[in-house]
Design an enzyme around this catalytic site. Structure first.
Site, short mmCIF file in Angstrom:
data_model
loop_
_atom_site.label_atom_id
_atom_site.label_comp_id
_atom_site.label_asym_id
_atom_site.label_seq_id
_atom_site.Cartn_x
_atom_site.Cartn_y
_atom_site.Cartn_z
N ARG A 33 0.85 -1.19 0.00
CA ARG A 33 0.00 0.00 0.00
C ARG A 33 0.88 1.24 0.00
O ARG A 33 2.11 1.14 0.09
CB ARG A 33 -1.03 0.01 1.14
CG ARG A 33 -0.70 -0.70 2.42
CD ARG A 33 0.45 -0.12 3.16
NE ARG A 33 0.30 1.31 3.34
CZ ARG A 33 1.29 2.16 3.51
NH1 ARG A 33 2.56 1.72 3.53
NH2 ARG A 33 1.09 3.44 3.68
N GLY A 34 0.25 2.42 -0.09
CA GLY A 34 1.01 3.66 -0.22
C GLY A 34 1.08 4.00 -1.70
O GLY A 34 1.43 3.12 -2.52
N ALA A 35 0.77 5.25 -2.05
CA ALA A 35 0.57 5.62 -3.46
C ALA A 35 1.71 5.20 -4.40
O ALA A 35 1.47 4.48 -5.38
CB ALA A 35 0.26 7.11 -3.54
N GLN B 26 -1.52 2.29 10.02
CA GLN B 26 -0.27 2.40 9.25
C GLN B 26 0.78 3.20 10.02
O GLN B 26 1.98 2.98 9.85
CB GLN B 26 -0.53 3.09 7.90
CG GLN B 26 -1.30 2.26 6.89
CD GLN B 26 -2.78 2.58 6.93
OE1 GLN B 26 -3.33 2.93 7.97
NE2 GLN B 26 -3.45 2.45 5.82
N ASP C 227 -2.11 10.99 -1.91
CA ASP C 227 -2.54 9.95 -2.85
C ASP C 227 -2.98 10.55 -4.17
O ASP C 227 -2.93 9.89 -5.21
CB ASP C 227 -3.68 9.13 -2.24
CG ASP C 227 -3.12 8.22 -1.16
OD1 ASP C 227 -2.94 8.70 -0.03
OD2 ASP C 227 -2.81 7.06 -1.49
N ASN D 155 -5.37 12.43 1.00
CA ASN D 155 -4.39 11.61 1.72
C ASN D 155 -5.15 10.84 2.80
O ASN D 155 -6.36 11.02 2.98
CB ASN D 155 -3.26 12.47 2.31
CG ASN D 155 -2.10 11.62 2.81
OD1 ASN D 155 -1.64 10.73 2.10
ND2 ASN D 155 -1.63 11.87 4.02
N LYS D 156 -4.45 10.02 3.50
CA LYS D 156 -5.06 9.13 4.50
C LYS D 156 -5.97 9.90 5.45
O LYS D 156 -5.68 11.02 5.85
CB LYS D 156 -3.94 8.43 5.27
CG LYS D 156 -4.37 7.42 6.30
CD LYS D 156 -5.36 6.41 5.80
CE LYS D 156 -4.89 5.60 4.60
NZ LYS D 156 -5.96 4.75 4.03
N ARG E 133 -7.61 -0.43 -6.46
CA ARG E 133 -7.90 0.64 -5.49
C ARG E 133 -8.14 1.94 -6.26
O ARG E 133 -7.49 2.18 -7.28
CB ARG E 133 -6.72 0.80 -4.49
CG ARG E 133 -6.64 -0.39 -3.53
CD ARG E 133 -5.70 -0.12 -2.38
NE ARG E 133 -6.26 0.79 -1.39
CZ ARG E 133 -5.54 1.35 -0.41
NH1 ARG E 133 -4.25 1.11 -0.33
NH2 ARG E 133 -6.11 2.16 0.46
O1 MRU Z 1 -4.40 3.20 2.44
P1 MRU Z 1 -2.92 3.37 2.25
O2 MRU Z 1 -2.11 2.77 3.33
O3 MRU Z 1 -2.49 2.96 0.87
O4 MRU Z 1 -2.73 4.94 2.34
C1 MRU Z 1 -1.45 5.49 2.25
C2 MRU Z 1 -1.43 6.96 2.40
O5 MRU Z 1 -2.44 7.61 2.53
C3 MRU Z 1 -0.10 7.63 2.25
O6 MRU Z 1 0.00 8.74 3.08
C4 MRU Z 1 0.03 8.10 0.80
O7 MRU Z 1 -0.21 7.03 -0.07
C5 MRU Z 1 1.35 8.67 0.52
S1 MRU Z 1 2.54 7.38 0.46
C6 MRU Z 1 4.05 7.93 0.09
#
Ligand code: MRU
Length: 344
Positions: free
Chosen positions: A45-47, A193, A234, A244-245, A88
């Protein structure tokens, strides 16, 4: 720091992030669908990491592809791309990486050519990600004073990218330059996370980190010395709205009240120039069970439902600047972002 995701002799190896911080275990696969499903299941996970995984998934697909002609191969990879894009919805890096692969594949003159081009482009996306993050680190490091404390949310760290992270890149660069830096990580309910992943990787790196519950940001920013907020993204719109999250927007609001600079740290591949405002971003809504249960045990009475948006939108007026590999984008973002895309 172990690598989040790697291409090794035609196989992909990735850390299973669902098991951290208790176990560091890898998934190894040659199966493109297994890798796409790892995005869906949040094993990765993470963009930016999602973008790399999407590119590698199509590279695995191309590697095994049998087709009667190059046009047939292009049609088939197009269909696989649809599957990958459906894993996603919010992080634009996934769509950006898939489009990059398809555009590269378009140039192929034969099936073997297509295989080589697709694998090559995926490897390029993977390598570029780390290079980008190191540049972000150099640029963003100046925002952290020696002895300073950074607050962050979720995991925009090495685990969210191929390596080095986005919001963590200025932290790692500061640390490598000999600065003293401390981090406060919001736990990031319900997937945790922050508590599970950001705390794990900073601990691995030897950077002091403390966890706070998401609902304590008000008091923490009032009582503790915090110098700067660094968060990932994201998707960033043309006008500088940032998805973002979940929890990022309340953090930005409290930072404004507490006079703490709030920076978004992201590669330019996270900017989606096709949209202007936050309401145009698809916000992932995940299974409410993830909110209603903690580690499989229900915490709310049976029959009670939950509202679960996995991301929120921070408006540009709450953002001090957007740190990218090309420099820090200033307000008005509409101007700095369009200048950036005009240059390309
Ligand atoms: O749901 P996730 O864990 O994929 O969400 C991740 C985030 O929101 C991060 O902050 C974002 O992707 C930036 S990652 C460098």
């Amino acid at each position: 720091m172990p690598r989040t995701i790697e291409w090794i002799d035609g196989k992909v190896r990735l850390i299973n992030q669902l098991l951290l911080p208790h176990e560091l275990k890898y998934i190894e696969t040659r199966d493109w669908k297994r890798l796409a499903d790892a995005i869906k299941r949040m094993e990765i996970r993470g963009a930016p990491a999602i973008g790399v995984a999407a590119a590698f998934s199509l590279a695995l697909f191309a590697q095994e592809l049998a087709a009667v002609s190059v046009d047939d191969a292009k049609e088939k990879i197009g269909k696989a791309a649809e599957y990958v894009k459906n894993t996603r919805p919010t992080a634009v890096n996934l769509f950006w990486a898939v489009e990059r692969i398809l555009k590269a594949a378009e140039k192929a003159a034969s099936l073997s050519d297509l295989k080589e081009i697709v694998v090559g482009e995926a490897l390029k996306i993977w390598r570029e990600d780390e290079e980008t993050n190191r540049k972000i680190g150099e640029i963003g490091e100046k925002l952290i004073p020696d002895g300073g404390t950074v607050i962050t949310v979720c995991n925009a760290g090495s685990l969210a990218t191929s390596y080095y992270g986005t919001a963590t890149a200025p932290i790692y660069t500061s640390y490598l330059k000999g600065k003293e830096v401390k981090v406060i990580a919001m736990e990031t309910r319900p997937y945790l996370q922050g508590a599970r992943l950001t705390a794990w990787e900073l601990k691995q790196a030897g950077i002091p980190v403390k966890i706070i519950t998401d609902n304590s940001i008000g008091i923490v920013l009032m009582k503790e010395k915090v110098d700067v907020a660094l968060v990932g993204a994201d998707r960033i719109t043309r006008k500088g709205y940032v998805a973002n999250k979940i929890g990022t927007y309340p953090l930005a609001l409290v930072c404004r009240e507490a006079n703490i600079p709030f920076y978004v740290v992201a590669p330019t591949s996270t900017i989606d120039p096709s949209i202007e405002t936050g309401d145009q971003i698809v916000i992932e809504q995940r299974d409410p069970e993830e909110v209603l249960k903690i580690f499989g045990r229900r915490i709310a009475p049976e029959g009670v439902d939950a509202i679960y948006y996995a991301f929120d939108i921070t408006p540009p007026e709450l953002i001090s600047g957007i740190v990218t590999e090309t420099g820090i984008l200033d307000k008005p973002f509409e101007k700095s972002i369009s200048k950036l895309f005009l240059k390309r």
